[in-house]
Design an enzyme around this catalytic site. Structure first.
Site, mmCIF file in Angstrom:
data_model
loop_
_atom_site.group_PDB
_atom_site.id
_atom_site.type_symbol
_atom_site.label_atom_id
_atom_site.label_comp_id
_atom_site.label_asym_id
_atom_site.label_seq_id
_atom_site.Cartn_x
_atom_site.Cartn_y
_atom_site.Cartn_z
ATOM 1 C CD GLU A 263 8.400 13.802 -0.535
ATOM 2 O OE1 GLU A 263 9.217 14.719 -0.393
ATOM 3 O OE2 GLU A 263 7.663 13.384 0.377
ATOM 4 C CB ALA A 264 9.771 15.352 -8.106
ATOM 5 C CB THR B 168 3.157 5.894 -4.495
ATOM 6 O OG1 THR B 168 3.601 6.739 -3.441
ATOM 7 C CG2 THR B 168 2.586 6.732 -5.616
ATOM 8 C CB ILE C 29 6.580 -3.600 6.198
ATOM 9 C CG1 ILE C 29 6.667 -5.015 6.768
ATOM 10 C CG2 ILE C 29 7.556 -3.414 5.036
ATOM 11 C CD1 ILE C 29 6.290 -6.113 5.792
ATOM 12 N N GLY D 87 0.809 -1.222 0.000
ATOM 13 C CA GLY D 87 0.000 0.000 0.000
ATOM 14 C C GLY D 87 0.839 1.266 0.000
ATOM 15 C CB THR E 247 10.556 8.415 -14.934
ATOM 16 O OG1 THR E 247 11.810 7.991 -14.409
ATOM 17 C CG2 THR E 247 10.770 9.483 -15.983
ATOM 18 C CG LEU F 164 9.817 1.353 -5.561
ATOM 19 C CD1 LEU F 164 10.134 1.632 -4.098
ATOM 20 C CD2 LEU F 164 10.791 2.104 -6.467
ATOM 21 C CB SER G 54 2.715 -4.725 6.716
ATOM 22 O OG SER G 54 3.510 -4.576 7.857
ATOM 23 C CE LYS H 53 9.788 18.092 -11.904
ATOM 24 N NZ LYS H 53 10.008 16.643 -11.822
HETATM 25 C C1 LIG Z 1 15.644 7.603 -3.402
HETATM 26 C C2 LIG Z 1 14.380 7.570 -4.189
HETATM 27 C C3 LIG Z 1 13.803 8.752 -4.642
HETATM 28 C C4 LIG Z 1 12.645 8.721 -5.409
HETATM 29 N N1 LIG Z 1 12.123 9.878 -5.908
HETATM 30 C C5 LIG Z 1 11.073 9.819 -6.754
HETATM 31 C C6 LIG Z 1 10.529 10.987 -7.346
HETATM 32 O O1 LIG Z 1 10.948 12.103 -7.061
HETATM 33 N N2 LIG Z 1 9.511 10.856 -8.213
HETATM 34 C C7 LIG Z 1 8.990 9.626 -8.541
HETATM 35 O O2 LIG Z 1 8.102 9.551 -9.377
HETATM 36 N N3 LIG Z 1 9.434 8.520 -7.937
HETATM 37 C C8 LIG Z 1 10.459 8.586 -7.075
HETATM 38 N N4 LIG Z 1 10.905 7.441 -6.476
HETATM 39 C C9 LIG Z 1 10.179 6.195 -6.655
HETATM 40 C C10 LIG Z 1 8.960 6.189 -5.734
HETATM 41 O O3 LIG Z 1 9.371 6.369 -4.399
HETATM 42 C C11 LIG Z 1 8.221 4.875 -5.874
HETATM 43 O O4 LIG Z 1 7.962 4.610 -7.223
HETATM 44 C C12 LIG Z 1 6.896 4.949 -5.151
HETATM 45 O O5 LIG Z 1 7.050 5.390 -3.843
HETATM 46 C C13 LIG Z 1 6.225 3.605 -5.165
HETATM 47 O O6 LIG Z 1 6.787 2.724 -4.244
HETATM 48 P P1 LIG Z 1 6.046 1.349 -4.042
HETATM 49 O O7 LIG Z 1 4.641 1.614 -3.676
HETATM 50 O O8 LIG Z 1 6.316 0.492 -5.216
HETATM 51 O O9 LIG Z 1 6.849 0.693 -2.826
HETATM 52 P P2 LIG Z 1 6.802 1.037 -1.255
HETATM 53 O O10 LIG Z 1 6.558 2.453 -0.973
HETATM 54 O O11 LIG Z 1 8.048 0.425 -0.704
HETATM 55 O O12 LIG Z 1 5.559 0.228 -0.697
HETATM 56 C C14 LIG Z 1 5.615 -1.151 -0.477
HETATM 57 C C15 LIG Z 1 4.351 -1.574 0.251
HETATM 58 O O13 LIG Z 1 4.365 -2.994 0.386
HETATM 59 C C16 LIG Z 1 4.060 -3.320 1.727
HETATM 60 N N5 LIG Z 1 4.680 -4.601 2.040
HETATM 61 C C17 LIG Z 1 5.933 -5.012 1.788
HETATM 62 N N6 LIG Z 1 6.127 -6.264 2.265
HETATM 63 C C18 LIG Z 1 4.955 -6.646 2.821
HETATM 64 C C19 LIG Z 1 4.509 -7.820 3.488
HETATM 65 N N7 LIG Z 1 5.322 -8.852 3.707
HETATM 66 N N8 LIG Z 1 3.247 -7.841 3.927
HETATM 67 C C20 LIG Z 1 2.393 -6.803 3.748
HETATM 68 N N9 LIG Z 1 2.760 -5.676 3.122
HETATM 69 C C21 LIG Z 1 4.025 -5.594 2.674
HETATM 70 C C22 LIG Z 1 4.609 -2.161 2.533
HETATM 71 O O14 LIG Z 1 4.042 -2.095 3.806
HETATM 72 C C23 LIG Z 1 4.210 -0.997 1.654
HETATM 73 O O15 LIG Z 1 2.874 -0.664 1.904
HETATM 74 C C24 LIG Z 1 12.044 7.479 -5.680
HETATM 75 C C25 LIG Z 1 12.579 6.295 -5.181
HETATM 76 C C26 LIG Z 1 13.740 6.331 -4.443
HETATM 77 C C27 LIG Z 1 14.324 5.054 -3.918
#
Ligand SMILES: Cc1cc2nc3c(=O)[nH]c(=O)nc-3n(C[C@H](O)[C@H](O)[C@H](O)COP(=O)(O)OP(=O)(O)OC[C@H]3O[C@@H](n4cnc5c(N)ncnc54)[C@H](O)[C@@H]3O)c2cc1C
Length: 506
Positions: free
Chosen positions: A53-54, A19, A46, A17, A346, A335, A43, A82
């Site tokens: 954020e951009a 982005t 976790i 949960g 991006t 990710l 979770s 932006k």
């Molecule tokens: C340094 C950095 C800078 C960034 N800056 C930008 C930016 O400026 N612009 C942009 O577009 N993108 C940026 N990104 C990318 C952006 O942060 C991600 O694309 C976005 O936050 C999506 O992350 P996510 O939801 O895939 O993963 P996460 O935010 O890691 O979420 C993972 C989810 O899975 C859940 N989870 C994991 N394991 C379990 C489990 N076993 N049981 C239950 N739940 C679980 C967690 O609780 C969480 O809710 C950046 C990334 C990094 C690393």
């Protein structure tokens, strides 16, 4: 051999949960509606990656599709506007350029603006490319308003900076209102079908079992389903983009909020500064082959322009993409699908386009090989095109003061990128690949901004006399400058939107 899942898809389970998870939940529910049930497991223990954020302009389409009120969105996510990214120290130390969401000049019949400008420069014109770019002029002046002009060259394409955790909360509220069911808990085990290998259910630590037909893996870098359970594989692109670490820290906000992201190159990477209403987001992205985590932390903290609001958070990553982003009945989004450093903001866009692609290829009547193949083909191309654009920033540089940037000038380029750079250098030609997220104006700004000036311009330019060329450029300059005086400051625009939302709540 892939076994097709010959059953209709009604129950979608989203694991994670952040982005990615909440964007997937809200868009799928909004667009597929009652045809599917959506359960999202996340979770709190976790947590999320907490950065991101951009954004880039297509995010506005997401907001439109979701029916989001802009004033409320700006209020709730502490967003700012932006217009561009300002790249500092990328060409040489001390120099800067902008990659704006606008376009310098205007396109003329069959011939891009920069060809005219290159000829004029050869004849002694002093004006820079960005003098003809409204986004640049507004960014530098710290001004913004939405302009709905008849002439598109007089518009200000824009995106947002927002607080990542507030954005996820915002999307969660929206999703739950539409009927998405959220389950709190840690996924402890993934249950697969013995015959097909398809995922059948997620077992939580609490003992709860969540079964579904299609699973969307939004569990972040670990890719709990796509990699942990299915072993879909990963293409490592660190040889092209060697940054593998980031340190992120918030800092006190500036009095004046710039309507652009800053990207400041250091000796082994670069630092972002993202202005929000309540704080600045900062981070240092670097290659641990050239600098230690401690040195990187010192660099980050000594280059903050306001007081830090906490300790820097270290994030490690491997640049690349999941080899099969859709495998069996699991689609990786966010990710878990791969990572390209945030140099051009991006990643959230990649989430958005993955979900749109999934909706277009949604397996209502069962998962088939052709749907999977099409999805994976499109996503592979998209990742590669963005990768090439990011690599461009590193390879065209004139930095001789840093081993990292020296090495980056000499890496072996993908053929696609080498060809593009050569085409521009030799002929001034910018050829946009089909579906490339980045238009010619983006490639132009980075190429020229980092010191690549084409040797030649297009012959069509010679059909215009020198006097006409001069007159055309002078007029364009006036046209682009004219709206600036009437625009409010960026802060006034944001404050106005926040006040508008508060008034609507009374
Ligand atoms: C340094 C950095 C800078 C960034 N800056 C930008 C930016 O400026 N612009 C942009 O577009 N993108 C940026 N990104 C990318 C952006 O942060 C991600 O694309 C976005 O936050 C999506 O992350 P996510 O939801 O895939 O993963 P996460 O935010 O890691 O979420 C993972 C989810 O899975 C859940 N989870 C994991 N394991 C379990 C489990 N076993 N049981 C239950 N739940 C679980 C967690 O609780 C969480 O809710 C950046 C990334 C990094 C690393």
């Amino acid at each position: 051999m892939l076994t097709p899942l010959k059953k209709s898809i009604n129950r979608v389970v989203i694991a994670g949960g952040g982005t990615a998870g909440w964007l997937a939940a809200s868009l799928l529910k909004k667009l597929l509606g009652q045809a599917i049930e959506i359960t999202l497991v996340e979770s709190e223990a976790i947590g999320t990656v907490g950065v991101g954020e951009a954004t880039i302009p297509p995010i506005r389409l997401v907001n439109q599709v979701l029916g989001i009120d802009e004033a409320q969105f700006i209020h709730d996510t502490k967003a700012t506007v932006k217009l561009a990214i300002r790249f500092e120290n990328w060409k040489t130390k001390g120099e800067c350029y902008y990659h704006t969401f606008g376009a310098p000049g205007r396109s003329m019949a069959f011939c891009h603006f920069h060809h005219y400008w290159v000829k004029a420069r050869q004849q002694g014109l002093m004006n820079d490319l960005w003098d003809y770019d409204l986004n640049y002029l507004a960014a530098e002046a710290g001004k913004f308003a939405q302009i709905n002009a008849k002439d598109p060259v007089l518009e200000l394409p824009f995106a947002y900076h927002f607080d990542a955790s507030l954005y996820a909360q915002y999307l969660r509220k929206l999703s739950e209102q539409m009927g998405v069911v959220r389950v709190e808990g840690k996924i402890a085990r993934v249950q697969r079908c013995n015959d097909s290998g398809y995922i059948q259910a997620l077992h939580l630590e609490s003992g709860e079992v969540i079964d579904g037909d299609l699973f969307i893996d939004c569990t972040g870098f670990k890719g709990l389903l796509i990699e942990g359970a299915l072993g879909a594989g990963y293409d490592d692109w660190s040889h092209l983009l060697p940054c593998d670490s980031a340190l992120a820290v918030p800092s006190e906000r500036h009095e004046k909020t710039a309507p652009y992201t800053r990207s400041i190159a250091h000796d082994a990477g670069w630092q972002w500064r993202i202005p929000l209403q309540h704080r600045n987001g900062n981070g240092h992205v670097y290659s641990s082959r050239y600098i230690s985590d401690d040195q990187a932390c010192d660099t980050l903290l000594s280059n903050l322009d306001t007081k830090p609001l906490g300790d820097p958070k270290l994030i490690k990553f491997t640049t690349g993409r999941r080899r099969k982003q859709w495998y069996k009945n699991v689609v990786a989004v966010g990710l878990s699908s791969g990572f390209l450093e945030p140099l051009e903001s991006t990643s959230i866009h990649l989430i958005q386009s993955a979900i749109v692609r999934l909706i277009q290829l949604f397996p209502h009547n069962g998962v088939t090989k052709s749907l999977i193949d099409e999805y994976n083909k499109q996503s592979e191309l998209e990742f590669e095109q963005i990768r090439d654009f990011l690599v461009l920033h590193y390879v065209v540089n004139e930095r001789t003061d840093s081993a990292f940037f020296n090495d980056m000038r000499n890496i072996t380029l993908p053929d696609s990128l080498a060809h593009k750079i050569e085409l521009f250098k030799e002929n001034g030609v910018l050829q946009r690949e089909q579906n490339d997220l980045f238009l010619e104006s983006s490639w132009l700004q980075v190429l020229y901004g980092q010191g690549v000036m084409p040797k030649d311009y297009h012959g069509l330019v010679n059909s215009v006399s020198d006097a006409q060329l001069n007159q055309m450029l002078t007029k364009l300059l006036e046209l682009k400058r004219e709206p600036i005086a009437k625009l409010p400051s960026h802060d006034d625009y944001i404050n106005g939107m926040v006040a508008k939302y508060k008034r609507s709540m009374k």
